[in-house]
Design an enzyme around this catalytic site. Structure first.
Site, PDB file in Angstrom:
ATOM      1  N   ASP A   1      10.695   3.655   5.598  1.00  0.00           N
ATOM      2  CA  ASP A   1      10.478   2.295   6.077  1.00  0.00           C
ATOM      3  C   ASP A   1      11.516   2.002   7.150  1.00  0.00           C
ATOM      4  O   ASP A   1      12.508   2.725   7.293  1.00  0.00           O
ATOM      5  CB  ASP A   1      10.567   1.279   4.931  1.00  0.00           C
ATOM      6  CG  ASP A   1       9.738   0.031   5.220  1.00  0.00           C
ATOM      7  OD1 ASP A   1       8.640  -0.106   4.655  1.00  0.00           O
ATOM      8  OD2 ASP A   1      10.173  -0.795   6.057  1.00  0.00           O
TER       9      ASP A   1
ATOM     10  N   LEU B   1     -17.526 -13.496  -8.514  1.00  0.00           N
ATOM     11  CA  LEU B   1     -18.301 -14.713  -8.235  1.00  0.00           C
ATOM     12  C   LEU B   1     -17.611 -15.898  -8.904  1.00  0.00           C
ATOM     13  O   LEU B   1     -18.233 -16.644  -9.646  1.00  0.00           O
ATOM     14  CB  LEU B   1     -19.729 -14.564  -8.769  1.00  0.00           C
ATOM     15  CG  LEU B   1     -20.739 -13.898  -7.845  1.00  0.00           C
ATOM     16  CD1 LEU B   1     -22.118 -13.865  -8.487  1.00  0.00           C
ATOM     17  CD2 LEU B   1     -20.824 -14.577  -6.480  1.00  0.00           C
TER      18      LEU B   1
ATOM     19  N   CYS C   1      -5.386  -9.560   3.369  1.00  0.00           N
ATOM     20  CA  CYS C   1      -6.497  -8.727   3.863  1.00  0.00           C
ATOM     21  C   CYS C   1      -7.736  -9.506   4.290  1.00  0.00           C
ATOM     22  O   CYS C   1      -8.167  -9.397   5.439  1.00  0.00           O
ATOM     23  CB  CYS C   1      -6.878  -7.695   2.800  1.00  0.00           C
ATOM     24  SG  CYS C   1      -5.585  -6.478   2.524  1.00  0.00           S
TER      25      CYS C   1
ATOM     26  N   LYS D   1     -14.461   0.253   5.065  1.00  0.00           N
ATOM     27  CA  LYS D   1     -13.383  -0.634   4.599  1.00  0.00           C
ATOM     28  C   LYS D   1     -13.650  -2.089   5.019  1.00  0.00           C
ATOM     29  O   LYS D   1     -13.582  -3.013   4.213  1.00  0.00           O
ATOM     30  CB  LYS D   1     -12.040  -0.139   5.161  1.00  0.00           C
ATOM     31  CG  LYS D   1     -10.863  -1.050   4.877  1.00  0.00           C
ATOM     32  CD  LYS D   1     -10.572  -1.205   3.388  1.00  0.00           C
ATOM     33  CE  LYS D   1      -9.560  -2.314   3.159  1.00  0.00           C
ATOM     34  NZ  LYS D   1      -9.343  -2.579   1.734  1.00  0.00           N
TER      35      LYS D   1
ATOM     36  N   ASN E   1     -14.620  -5.359   2.489  1.00  0.00           N
ATOM     37  CA  ASN E   1     -13.862  -6.622   2.412  1.00  0.00           C
ATOM     38  C   ASN E   1     -14.696  -7.813   2.872  1.00  0.00           C
ATOM     39  O   ASN E   1     -14.624  -8.899   2.294  1.00  0.00           O
ATOM     40  CB  ASN E   1     -12.573  -6.521   3.241  1.00  0.00           C
ATOM     41  CG  ASN E   1     -11.434  -5.926   2.426  1.00  0.00           C
ATOM     42  OD1 ASN E   1     -11.632  -5.542   1.270  1.00  0.00           O
ATOM     43  ND2 ASN E   1     -10.256  -5.826   3.010  1.00  0.00           N
TER      44      ASN E   1
ATOM     45  N   ARG F   1      -6.377  -3.359  -5.105  1.00  0.00           N
ATOM     46  CA  ARG F   1      -6.191  -4.809  -5.157  1.00  0.00           C
ATOM     47  C   ARG F   1      -4.759  -5.099  -5.564  1.00  0.00           C
ATOM     48  O   ARG F   1      -4.255  -4.485  -6.512  1.00  0.00           O
ATOM     49  CB  ARG F   1      -7.121  -5.438  -6.202  1.00  0.00           C
ATOM     50  CG  ARG F   1      -8.592  -5.272  -5.928  1.00  0.00           C
ATOM     51  CD  ARG F   1      -9.396  -5.523  -7.177  1.00  0.00           C
ATOM     52  NE  ARG F   1      -9.060  -4.551  -8.221  1.00  0.00           N
ATOM     53  CZ  ARG F   1      -9.548  -4.579  -9.464  1.00  0.00           C
ATOM     54  NH1 ARG F   1     -10.364  -5.543  -9.835  1.00  0.00           N
ATOM     55  NH2 ARG F   1      -9.205  -3.664 -10.359  1.00  0.00           N
TER      56      ARG F   1
ATOM     57  N   LYS G   1      15.349  -2.653   2.309  1.00  0.00           N
ATOM     58  CA  LYS G   1      14.251  -2.224   1.447  1.00  0.00           C
ATOM     59  C   LYS G   1      14.489  -0.785   0.962  1.00  0.00           C
ATOM     60  O   LYS G   1      14.343  -0.470  -0.218  1.00  0.00           O
ATOM     61  CB  LYS G   1      12.946  -2.280   2.258  1.00  0.00           C
ATOM     62  CG  LYS G   1      11.721  -2.550   1.441  1.00  0.00           C
ATOM     63  CD  LYS G   1      10.512  -2.618   2.354  1.00  0.00           C
ATOM     64  CE  LYS G   1       9.661  -3.804   2.029  1.00  0.00           C
ATOM     65  NZ  LYS G   1       8.418  -3.873   2.766  1.00  0.00           N
TER      66      LYS G   1
ATOM     67  N   VAL H   1       0.827  -1.212   0.000  1.00  0.00           N
ATOM     68  CA  VAL H   1       0.000   0.000   0.000  1.00  0.00           C
ATOM     69  C   VAL H   1       0.862   1.264   0.000  1.00  0.00           C
ATOM     70  O   VAL H   1       0.637   2.187  -0.782  1.00  0.00           O
ATOM     71  CB  VAL H   1      -0.964  -0.008   1.212  1.00  0.00           C
ATOM     72  CG1 VAL H   1      -1.638   1.339   1.401  1.00  0.00           C
ATOM     73  CG2 VAL H   1      -2.024  -1.093   1.020  1.00  0.00           C
TER      74      VAL H   1
ATOM     75  N   ARG I   1       1.370 -14.158   1.402  1.00  0.00           N
ATOM     76  CA  ARG I   1       0.733 -14.053   2.717  1.00  0.00           C
ATOM     77  C   ARG I   1      -0.644 -14.724   2.707  1.00  0.00           C
ATOM     78  O   ARG I   1      -1.477 -14.426   1.858  1.00  0.00           O
ATOM     79  CB  ARG I   1       0.604 -12.581   3.142  1.00  0.00           C
ATOM     80  CG  ARG I   1       1.931 -11.946   3.486  1.00  0.00           C
ATOM     81  CD  ARG I   1       1.800 -10.498   3.879  1.00  0.00           C
ATOM     82  NE  ARG I   1       1.444  -9.638   2.763  1.00  0.00           N
ATOM     83  CZ  ARG I   1       1.304  -8.310   2.850  1.00  0.00           C
ATOM     84  NH1 ARG I   1       1.474  -7.700   4.009  1.00  0.00           N
ATOM     85  NH2 ARG I   1       0.990  -7.594   1.794  1.00  0.00           N
TER      86      ARG I   1
HETATM   87  N1  LIG Z   1      -2.048  -5.275   0.651  1.00  0.00           N
HETATM   88  C1  LIG Z   1      -3.251  -4.866   0.249  1.00  0.00           C
HETATM   89  O1  LIG Z   1      -3.760  -5.306  -0.799  1.00  0.00           O
HETATM   90  C2  LIG Z   1      -4.011  -3.847   1.054  1.00  0.00           C
HETATM   91  C3  LIG Z   1      -5.107  -3.194   0.463  1.00  0.00           C
HETATM   92  C4  LIG Z   1      -5.806  -2.241   1.227  1.00  0.00           C
HETATM   93  C5  LIG Z   1      -5.420  -1.984   2.530  1.00  0.00           C
HETATM   94  N2  LIG Z   1      -4.359  -2.654   3.083  1.00  0.00           N
HETATM   95  C6  LIG Z   1      -3.972  -2.310   4.453  1.00  0.00           C
HETATM   96  O2  LIG Z   1      -2.847  -1.450   4.394  1.00  0.00           O
HETATM   97  C7  LIG Z   1      -1.962  -1.691   5.505  1.00  0.00           C
HETATM   98  C8  LIG Z   1      -0.570  -2.029   4.974  1.00  0.00           C
HETATM   99  O3  LIG Z   1      -0.652  -3.219   4.198  1.00  0.00           O
HETATM  100  P1  LIG Z   1       0.527  -3.697   3.244  1.00  0.00           P
HETATM  101  O4  LIG Z   1       0.036  -4.902   2.531  1.00  0.00           O
HETATM  102  O5  LIG Z   1       1.060  -2.552   2.470  1.00  0.00           O
HETATM  103  O6  LIG Z   1       1.621  -4.136   4.346  1.00  0.00           O
HETATM  104  P2  LIG Z   1       3.152  -4.490   4.104  1.00  0.00           P
HETATM  105  O7  LIG Z   1       3.517  -5.448   5.177  1.00  0.00           O
HETATM  106  O8  LIG Z   1       3.360  -4.871   2.665  1.00  0.00           O
HETATM  107  O9  LIG Z   1       3.930  -3.121   4.310  1.00  0.00           O
HETATM  108  C9  LIG Z   1       4.051  -2.456   5.539  1.00  0.00           C
HETATM  109  C10 LIG Z   1       5.397  -1.758   5.577  1.00  0.00           C
HETATM  110  O10 LIG Z   1       5.445  -0.936   6.734  1.00  0.00           O
HETATM  111  C11 LIG Z   1       6.778  -0.956   7.240  1.00  0.00           C
HETATM  112  N3  LIG Z   1       6.768  -0.465   8.614  1.00  0.00           N
HETATM  113  C12 LIG Z   1       6.317  -1.065   9.735  1.00  0.00           C
HETATM  114  N4  LIG Z   1       6.458  -0.253  10.795  1.00  0.00           N
HETATM  115  C13 LIG Z   1       7.005   0.900  10.337  1.00  0.00           C
HETATM  116  C14 LIG Z   1       7.407   2.130  10.942  1.00  0.00           C
HETATM  117  N5  LIG Z   1       7.258   2.341  12.251  1.00  0.00           N
HETATM  118  N6  LIG Z   1       7.956   3.078  10.161  1.00  0.00           N
HETATM  119  C15 LIG Z   1       8.115   2.887   8.825  1.00  0.00           C
HETATM  120  N7  LIG Z   1       7.756   1.748   8.198  1.00  0.00           N
HETATM  121  C16 LIG Z   1       7.198   0.769   8.945  1.00  0.00           C
HETATM  122  C17 LIG Z   1       7.185  -2.417   7.055  1.00  0.00           C
HETATM  123  O11 LIG Z   1       8.578  -2.590   7.093  1.00  0.00           O
HETATM  124  C18 LIG Z   1       6.586  -2.700   5.666  1.00  0.00           C
HETATM  125  O12 LIG Z   1       7.514  -2.413   4.630  1.00  0.00           O
HETATM  126  C19 LIG Z   1      -2.623  -2.821   6.305  1.00  0.00           C
HETATM  127  O13 LIG Z   1      -3.409  -2.248   7.305  1.00  0.00           O
HETATM  128  C20 LIG Z   1      -3.524  -3.502   5.292  1.00  0.00           C
HETATM  129  O14 LIG Z   1      -4.616  -4.138   5.889  1.00  0.00           O
HETATM  130  C21 LIG Z   1      -3.648  -3.559   2.366  1.00  0.00           C
END
Ligand SMILES: NC(=O)c1ccc[n+]([C@@H]2O[C@H](COP(=O)([O-])OP(=O)(O)OC[C@H]3O[C@@H](n4cnc5c(N)ncnc54)[C@H](O)[C@@H]3O)[C@@H](O)[C@H]2O)c1
Length: 428
Positions: A32, A247, A257, A201, A205, A151, A37, A13, A325
């Site tokens: 990050d 579907l 998620c 949200k 989902n 997505r 990374k 995201v 995941r």
């Molecule tokens: N992946 C999806 O498709 C999706 C879609 C919509 C919403 N979300 C939501 O978005 C959020 C993030 O999801 P994601 O899939 O991107 O997660 P992710 O695990 O891919 O990425 C999270 C990142 O945050 C970094 N991080 C953690 N703590 C930190 C800090 N204190 N400072 C800086 N960086 C930090 C981690 O190292 C990691 O790179 C979640 O709440 C998820 O539910 C995800």
């Protein structure tokens, strides 16, 4: 005019958000906590597979409008807007674990500019806007909820062409300022209160997960009564009230998620005094689906998996992503391994020799034919398009038996049956 933005967390995201916002003309610093990374991103290397993302990241790096730094504190001092895009994994009791959110907010709090806006893009339960406010410890900073609906696999497209932008804020002027960041997008904008935004949200989902479990349950009925779920879904989809999107029967929902968000919503409802039986049923049907598909594979392999080679095509939780995941494929593989199966797998996004603890005990092969060598059955568990167009004569030659369980109803049946394969699918 472009705004100064910080994005905390450069995962699926955060990286998409940062790259797209810089593409829209904003000046973005992404932070990050993982040094490798950040180093890789500063070299222009994209740690995830996501169509169009590399181009946008490089465009931003070249124009100087997208930068990557280590640590959240270093990214925010100049920013008018700060996006929180950190993980919210499932906690022990099913609820969302907010520790990353709290930690990130506490870290940036002392460094924020007065009147800046912290925007929560992570998926968080109702009340989390308050949690962020408390962790920031700043009364001169606004907190706004702005859930993300992208997505994986089409994240960049979804960010730039969203079905809607939802902003939840108590302060109207902060909501208007955040809305201004998305001026370049042609999407309906909904401004509401934080609790409603957070609920939108989870409800979205949960509804999508319900559609998947519903169609998987219908598929089970189809098998029992001799109907073809593909035809059933086609016929249902002509009804505009139903539609044909989302579907498709399969091995069950997974990914980072839906599993955690459905559990979190059950817990949110329970804490609020409502027993969400419907959503519990959705989760149960999903668990049953993993078991049903594993049982189909066991049956196709002759009923005894001990020492049996099972070929698996597809490891990621869906096509066009490299995300493992909570992948249904890995869930099903785990059940097969527990019965002694030897797994040979191929996935277009996962390299042979990849060292990932989630792939322990799985032989990841370099091509789809190698995965089929001496296999008693081939299971198709991710819907990669390219798996449709393979040389099935060659597949048949290398397998010990010509048996396929198509867990995605992906492959054309007749080219397989013509070659003597026995094919089982989902709901047909
Ligand atoms: N992946 C999806 O498709 C999706 C879609 C919509 C919403 N979300 C939501 O978005 C959020 C993030 O999801 P994601 O899939 O991107 O997660 P992710 O695990 O891919 O990425 C999270 C990142 O945050 C970094 N991080 C953690 N703590 C930190 C800090 N204190 N400072 C800086 N960086 C930090 C981690 O190292 C990691 O790179 C979640 O709440 C998820 O539910 C995800």
């Amino acid at each position: 005019m472009g705004q100064k933005i910080a994005v905390i967390g450069t995962g699926y995201v955060g990286l998409t958000t940062g790259a797209c916002l810089s593409h829209l003309g904003h000046d973005v610093v992404c932070a990050d906590v993982v040094p490798e990374k950040v180093d890789a991103l500063n070299r222009g290397e994209i740690p995830i597979l996501e169509a169009g993302l590399e181009e946008l990241v490089n465009e931003g790096r070249q124009s100087g409008q997208l930068r990557f730094v280590l640590g959240a504190a270093g990214a925010v001092s100049d920013a008018e807007f700060i996006y929180l895009c950190v993980p919210t994994p499932q906690g022990d009791d099913g609820s969302a674990d907010l520790s990353y959110i709290r930690d990130a907010a506490a870290e940036i709090g002392p460094h924020l500019r007065s009147e800046s806006v912290v925007i929560n893009k992570s998926t968080v339960p109702v009340g989390s806007t308050r949690v962020v406010e408390q962790s920031l410890g700043r009364s001169d900073v606004h907190v706004v909820s702005n859930p993300e609906f992208l997505r994986e696999g089409s994240a960049v497209h979804d960010f730039l062409h969203p079905d809607r932008v939802v902003i939840g804020a108590d302060d109207q002027s902060a909501a208007i300022r955040v809305a201004g960041l998305y001026l370049g997008l042609a999407a309906p904008l909904q401004v509401t209160d934080p609790a409603s935004a957070e609920t939108i949200k989870y409800a979205s989902n949960a509804f999508l997960a319900t559609k998947i479990s519903f169609v998987n349950a219908i598929a089970a009925v189809c098998e029992a009564v001799g109907a073809d779920v593909n035809d059933v879904v086609l016929g249902m989809g002509y009804d505009k009230r139903i539609g044909d999107a989302f579907l498709r029967p399969g091995p069950g929902f997974g990914g980072s998620c839906f599993p955690k968000d459905t559990h979190a919503l059950v817990k949110i409802a329970e804490d609020a005094g409502y027993d969400f039986d419907l959503l519990k049923g959705v989760i149960t049907v999903n668990d049953q689906q993993f078991a049903r598909v594993a049982a189909k594979i066991e049956t196709a392999a002759g009923g005894d998996l001990d020492g049996t080679v099972v070929a698996v095509w597809g490891l990621t939780f869906k096509a066009r992503t490299d995300d493992l995941r909570d992948s249904p494929s890995l869930e099903i593989i785990g059940r097969l391994k527990a019965k002694g199966a030897r797994i040979q797998a191929y996935d277009p996004a996962i390299h042979a020799g990849t060292t990932d603890p989630r792939l322990e005990g799985i032989e990841v092969c370099a091509d789809p034919y190698a995965a089929c060598q001496d296999a008693a059955v081939l299971a198709v568990l991710t819907e990669w398009d390219e798996l449709k167009w393979l040389d099935f004569d060659k597949v048949g030659e290398v397998m010990a038996a010509k048996r396929v369980v198509d867990g995605r109803n992906l492959l054309e049946r007749s080219p397989l049956t013509r070659r003597g394969f026995l094919v089982d699918g989902i709901g047909r």
